[in-house]
Design a protein around this motif. Structure first.
Motif, PDB file in Angstrom:
ATOM      1  N   SER A  38       0.818  -1.217   0.000  1.00  0.00           N
ATOM      2  CA  SER A  38       0.000   0.000   0.000  1.00  0.00           C
ATOM      3  C   SER A  38       0.849   1.263   0.000  1.00  0.00           C
ATOM      4  O   SER A  38       0.312   2.366   0.016  1.00  0.00           O
ATOM      5  CB  SER A  38      -0.939   0.002   1.219  1.00  0.00           C
ATOM      6  OG  SER A  38      -0.186   0.023   2.422  1.00  0.00           O
ATOM      7  N   ARG A 118       2.146  -1.072  -9.398  1.00  0.00           N
ATOM      8  CA  ARG A 118       0.984  -0.707  -8.584  1.00  0.00           C
ATOM      9  C   ARG A 118       0.565   0.735  -8.835  1.00  0.00           C
ATOM     10  O   ARG A 118      -0.631   1.043  -8.873  1.00  0.00           O
ATOM     11  CB  ARG A 118       1.282  -0.920  -7.102  1.00  0.00           C
ATOM     12  CG  ARG A 118       1.272  -2.381  -6.676  1.00  0.00           C
ATOM     13  CD  ARG A 118       1.272  -2.537  -5.154  1.00  0.00           C
ATOM     14  NE  ARG A 118       1.179  -3.941  -4.807  1.00  0.00           N
ATOM     15  CZ  ARG A 118       2.220  -4.721  -4.525  1.00  0.00           C
ATOM     16  NH1 ARG A 118       3.446  -4.211  -4.544  1.00  0.00           N
ATOM     17  NH2 ARG A 118       2.064  -5.983  -4.222  1.00  0.00           N
ATOM     18  N   SER A 121      -1.323   0.869 -11.978  1.00  0.00           N
ATOM     19  CA  SER A 121      -2.641   0.251 -11.785  1.00  0.00           C
ATOM     20  C   SER A 121      -3.592   1.205 -11.079  1.00  0.00           C
ATOM     21  O   SER A 121      -4.769   1.299 -11.439  1.00  0.00           O
ATOM     22  CB  SER A 121      -2.509  -1.045 -10.978  1.00  0.00           C
ATOM     23  OG  SER A 121      -1.828  -2.038 -11.704  1.00  0.00           O
ATOM     24  N   ARG A 122      -3.092   1.911 -10.066  1.00  0.00           N
ATOM     25  CA  ARG A 122      -3.936   2.881  -9.368  1.00  0.00           C
ATOM     26  C   ARG A 122      -4.423   3.974 -10.313  1.00  0.00           C
ATOM     27  O   ARG A 122      -5.507   4.529 -10.131  1.00  0.00           O
ATOM     28  CB  ARG A 122      -3.165   3.522  -8.208  1.00  0.00           C
ATOM     29  CG  ARG A 122      -2.896   2.595  -7.046  1.00  0.00           C
ATOM     30  CD  ARG A 122      -2.271   3.355  -5.880  1.00  0.00           C
ATOM     31  NE  ARG A 122      -1.922   2.429  -4.808  1.00  0.00           N
ATOM     32  CZ  ARG A 122      -0.706   1.948  -4.603  1.00  0.00           C
ATOM     33  NH1 ARG A 122       0.292   2.330  -5.387  1.00  0.00           N
ATOM     34  NH2 ARG A 122      -0.466   1.107  -3.616  1.00  0.00           N
ATOM     35  N   LEU A 204      -3.400  -3.876  -4.852  1.00  0.00           N
ATOM     36  CA  LEU A 204      -2.847  -2.583  -4.466  1.00  0.00           C
ATOM     37  C   LEU A 204      -2.708  -2.422  -2.967  1.00  0.00           C
ATOM     38  O   LEU A 204      -2.123  -1.450  -2.498  1.00  0.00           O
ATOM     39  CB  LEU A 204      -3.721  -1.460  -5.028  1.00  0.00           C
ATOM     40  CG  LEU A 204      -3.984  -1.535  -6.538  1.00  0.00           C
ATOM     41  CD1 LEU A 204      -4.815  -0.351  -6.985  1.00  0.00           C
ATOM     42  CD2 LEU A 204      -2.683  -1.612  -7.302  1.00  0.00           C
ATOM     43  N   GLU A 206      -4.849  -1.546  -0.822  1.00  0.00           N
ATOM     44  CA  GLU A 206      -5.504  -0.362  -0.274  1.00  0.00           C
ATOM     45  C   GLU A 206      -6.276  -0.668   1.002  1.00  0.00           C
ATOM     46  O   GLU A 206      -6.463   0.188   1.844  1.00  0.00           O
ATOM     47  CB  GLU A 206      -6.451   0.249  -1.315  1.00  0.00           C
ATOM     48  CG  GLU A 206      -5.781   0.591  -2.638  1.00  0.00           C
ATOM     49  CD  GLU A 206      -4.651   1.597  -2.497  1.00  0.00           C
ATOM     50  OE1 GLU A 206      -4.443   2.112  -1.400  1.00  0.00           O
ATOM     51  OE2 GLU A 206      -3.974   1.852  -3.504  1.00  0.00           O
TER      52      GLU A 206
END
Length: 326
Positions: A38, A118, A121-122, A204, A206
């Protein structure tokens, strides 16, 4: 002067030194808020090299993570310094262009790749990187007499001066300067480049903000969990077309789109034993790169251990058969 180049013990089954490098190389270093899935990128440095390892361009940017910057005492980037910096979506296009059609080179390249993947991807994008090369692995394959795997040791071996450790642009510069002679040593010695196929990271992390990921710096550090012993004896090797059976010993190697710890958790919950290495007793190896030269993949080929990809393994996890003695 360096020690004479020794003959590599690895067979030439990796991509050759002059093959598969496209427009050349993108030597990359990123600084981050921590080490967990994260965590966020806060700066990035890229040196572009041609196929012969000569520098053609370099680029650096700060990145506003829109959160606490993490270990300021390591990277020196405070919230104030990052406040006016662009966010990752704002620099994604430029970074993508600097990576496109090039082999991404980094020191401990899996970490940099995971962080970059990542972030893309975000932003709803895919990082345009198909292959990476880890200079730690290349130094090992070249049998360089280094005391450890640190970039500082590799720099000292090649006489490269570090001016500002943990600054993304300077670390990328140092890495570019040590990669060029490493590339030439590989070519002259007939050592194949350890190119690794990049698998996009989709987990991710999150949802882990309140429960920090293993490996994060500072106060967010959480030691690795000791997994309980598998209660089932090993029923033997997995056979293609058959279900997994509780107690089977499963090893995992290489990139996985699912976070490794979560993948291992799912396997453990299904009654499987997660093995840290491959032996004659291993039931199955899970890897997206079956032809790689990781230690586990080499042992699997040596022992004839069954191998499946991550997607197939996730399908098998849906219906794990009870142990016959249960």
């Amino acid at each position: 002067m360096h020690a004479p180049f020794p003959h590599s013990p690895f067979p030439a089954q990796r991509t050759g030194p002059g093959e598969g490098t496209g427009r050349g190389f993108a030597v990359v270093d990123v600084e981050t808020t921590g080490l967990g899935r994260s965590d966020r990128v806060i700066s990035a440095g890229v040196y572009q090299l041609d196929p012969d390892g000569e520098v053609t361009d370099h680029w650096y940017t700060l990145v506003n993570p829109e959160r606490d910057p993490g270990p300021v005492w390591i990277h020196g980037l405070t919230s104030e310094a990052l406040e006016g910096a662009p966010t990752f979506p704002e620099i994604a296009a430029e970074l993508a262009e600097r990576l496109r059609d090039r082999v991404m080179v980094a020191h401990n390249a899996l970490f940099d790749w995971n962080m970059i993947s990542r972030e893309f991807s975000r932003a709803g994008l895919a990082a345009p990187v198909e292959q990476r090369l880890c200079t730690m692995v290349l130094a090992r394959d070249l049998r360089l007499p280094l005391p450890n795997g640190k970039l500082a040791s590799l720099a000292a071996y090649f006489g490269v001066t570090q001016r500002q450790a943990h600054h993304a642009l300077d670390d990328a510069r140092v890495l570019a300067e040590v990669f060029r002679p490493s590339l030439h040593l590989a070519r002259n010695g007939g050592v194949p480049l350890p190119l690794t196929t990049c698998v996009a990271v989709t987990d991710l992390g999150e949802g882990a903000a309140a429960s920090p990921t293993r490996g994060s710096w500072g106060g967010s550090y959480r030691p690795g969990r000791k997994r309980p012993a598998c209660p089932y004896p090993n029923p033997g090797r997995w056979a293609d077309g058959s279900p997994l059976v509780q107690g089977m010993r499963v090893a995992i190697t290489g990139d996985t789109a699912t976070d490794r710890e979560l993948l291992e958790d799912r396997a453990t919950e299904a009654g499987l034993h997660i093995a840290s290495s491959v032996s004659r007793l291993t039931s199955l190896l899970v890897t997206n790169e079956p032809t790689s030269w990781s230690g586990k993949a080499r042992k699997a080929r040596e022992y004839g251990t069954p191998v499946v990809g991550e997607d197939a393994f996730l399908q098998l996890l849906r219906e794990v058969a009870p142990h016959p003695g249960a």
